[in-house]
Motif scaffolding. Structure first.
Motif, PDB file in Angstrom:
ATOM      1  N   VAL A  91       0.846  -1.201   0.000  1.00 14.41           N
ATOM      2  CA  VAL A  91       0.000   0.000   0.000  1.00 14.41           C
ATOM      3  C   VAL A  91       0.881   1.251   0.000  1.00 14.41           C
ATOM      4  N   LYS A  92       1.980   1.215   0.775  1.00 16.56           N
ATOM      5  CA  LYS A  92       2.888   2.368   0.804  1.00 16.56           C
ATOM      6  C   LYS A  92       3.484   2.633  -0.575  1.00 16.56           C
ATOM      7  N   MET A  93       3.793   1.578  -1.315  1.00 16.77           N
ATOM      8  CA  MET A  93       4.339   1.762  -2.663  1.00 16.77           C
ATOM      9  C   MET A  93       3.297   2.414  -3.578  1.00 16.77           C
ATOM     10  N   ILE A  94       2.071   1.963  -3.487  1.00 13.55           N
ATOM     11  CA  ILE A  94       1.006   2.532  -4.313  1.00 13.55           C
ATOM     12  C   ILE A  94       0.784   3.995  -3.951  1.00 13.55           C
ATOM     13  N   MET A  95       0.818   4.317  -2.669  1.00 12.94           N
ATOM     14  CA  MET A  95       0.665   5.715  -2.250  1.00 12.94           C
ATOM     15  C   MET A  95       1.825   6.552  -2.780  1.00 12.94           C
ATOM     16  N   GLY A  96       3.039   6.021  -2.706  1.00  7.39           N
ATOM     17  CA  GLY A  96       4.199   6.734  -3.233  1.00  7.39           C
ATOM     18  C   GLY A  96       4.080   6.994  -4.720  1.00  7.39           C
ATOM     19  N   ILE A  97       3.617   6.000  -5.454  1.00  7.52           N
ATOM     20  CA  ILE A  97       3.415   6.161  -6.900  1.00  7.52           C
ATOM     21  C   ILE A  97       2.352   7.219  -7.158  1.00  7.52           C
ATOM     22  N   GLY A  98       1.323   7.233  -6.343  1.00 11.79           N
ATOM     23  CA  GLY A  98       0.285   8.262  -6.473  1.00 11.79           C
ATOM     24  C   GLY A  98       0.860   9.663  -6.308  1.00 11.79           C
ATOM     25  N   PHE A  99       1.726   9.835  -5.325  1.00 12.38           N
ATOM     26  CA  PHE A  99       2.368  11.133  -5.111  1.00 12.38           C
ATOM     27  C   PHE A  99       3.290  11.496  -6.280  1.00 12.38           C
ATOM     28  N   ILE A 100       3.974  10.509  -6.825  1.00 15.15           N
ATOM     29  CA  ILE A 100       4.835  10.770  -7.988  1.00 15.15           C
ATOM     30  C   ILE A 100       3.998  11.251  -9.165  1.00 15.15           C
ATOM     31  N   ILE A 101       2.871  10.611  -9.392  1.00 14.49           N
ATOM     32  CA  ILE A 101       1.995  11.015 -10.504  1.00 14.49           C
ATOM     33  C   ILE A 101       1.468  12.429 -10.284  1.00 14.49           C
ATOM     34  N   ILE A 102       1.012  12.707  -9.077  1.00 10.40           N
ATOM     35  CA  ILE A 102       0.507  14.058  -8.775  1.00 10.40           C
ATOM     36  C   ILE A 102       1.612  15.094  -8.977  1.00 10.40           C
ATOM     37  N   GLY A 103       2.794  14.805  -8.459  1.00 12.51           N
ATOM     38  CA  GLY A 103       3.920  15.738  -8.622  1.00 12.51           C
ATOM     39  C   GLY A 103       4.309  15.920 -10.080  1.00 12.51           C
ATOM     40  N   SER A 104       4.292  14.853 -10.850  1.00  9.43           N
ATOM     41  CA  SER A 104       4.640  14.941 -12.270  1.00  9.43           C
ATOM     42  C   SER A 104       3.636  15.815 -13.025  1.00  9.43           C
ATOM     43  N   VAL A 105       2.388  15.642 -12.713  1.00  6.90           N
ATOM     44  CA  VAL A 105       1.356  16.463 -13.364  1.00  6.90           C
ATOM     45  C   VAL A 105       1.525  17.920 -12.984  1.00  6.90           C
ATOM     46  N   LEU A 106       1.756  18.191 -11.710  1.00  7.72           N
ATOM     47  CA  LEU A 106       1.924  19.581 -11.267  1.00  7.72           C
ATOM     48  C   LEU A 106       3.139  20.245 -11.889  1.00  7.72           C
ATOM     49  N   VAL A 107       4.215  19.498 -12.074  1.00  6.70           N
ATOM     50  CA  VAL A 107       5.436  20.059 -12.637  1.00  6.70           C
ATOM     51  C   VAL A 107       5.359  20.239 -14.140  1.00  6.70           C
ATOM     52  N   SER A 108       4.718  19.297 -14.827  1.00 10.31           N
ATOM     53  CA  SER A 108       4.790  19.293 -16.290  1.00 10.31           C
ATOM     54  C   SER A 108       3.779  20.193 -16.978  1.00 10.31           C
ATOM     55  N   PHE A 109       2.674  20.467 -16.349  1.00 11.21           N
ATOM     56  CA  PHE A 109       1.666  21.302 -17.004  1.00 11.21           C
ATOM     57  C   PHE A 109       1.816  22.767 -16.612  1.00 11.21           C
ATOM     58  N   PRO A 110       1.852  23.647 -17.606  1.00 12.36           N
ATOM     59  CA  PRO A 110       1.922  25.087 -17.280  1.00 12.36           C
ATOM     60  C   PRO A 110       0.558  25.552 -16.769  1.00 12.36           C
ATOM     61  N   TRP A 111       0.528  26.069 -15.563  1.00 15.76           N
ATOM     62  CA  TRP A 111      -0.733  26.502 -14.957  1.00 15.76           C
ATOM     63  C   TRP A 111      -0.940  27.951 -15.136  1.00 15.76           C
TER      64      TRP A 111
END
Length: 111
Positions: A91-111
């Motif tokens: 579960v911790k790995m899945i949560m970590g992957i979730g945070f990576i995805i959220i961070g990647s989206v926040l970094v890659s898209f110009p807001w």
């Protein structure tokens, strides 16, 4: 622009696959068997391909975007280790992957 992000995804997948081959090569008993192990060379070749693709992507995308998105390699690594090496996913790995995805989206898209 989408081509560069697809290349970045491929770069991270190649890096993860390279690690998988090197993991398979790590079961050597002596140096001679390591040198004869095809997994060592496939892993090395994939790392070189990933690095070349990284250099190419950096020509077109900002470093401050590319470097954080290389964390996507962790997602591929988890999936490959689960599918090929039969490792367990916690579960911790899945949560970590979730945070990576959220961070990647926040970094890659110009807001």
């Amino acid at each position: 622009m989408i081509l560069y992000f697809l290349a970045l995804l491929l770069m991270t997948l190649l890096g993860s696959a390279a690690s998988l081959f090197l993991k398979k090569a790590s079961g050597f008993s002596d140096l001679a068997s390591l040198i004869k192990n095809i997994n060592l060379y496939v892993g090395g070749l994939l790392y070189v391909a990933s690095a070349v693709l990284n250099i190419w992507v950096l020509r077109y995308l900002e470093y401050s975007v590319v470097l954080p998105l290389t964390s996507l390699t962790y997602i591929w690594t988890m999936l490959l280790s689960y599918l090929i090496l039969k490792e367990k996913i916690s579960v911790k790995m899945i949560m970590g992957i979730g945070f990576i995805i959220i961070g990647s989206v926040l970094v890659s898209f110009p807001w």
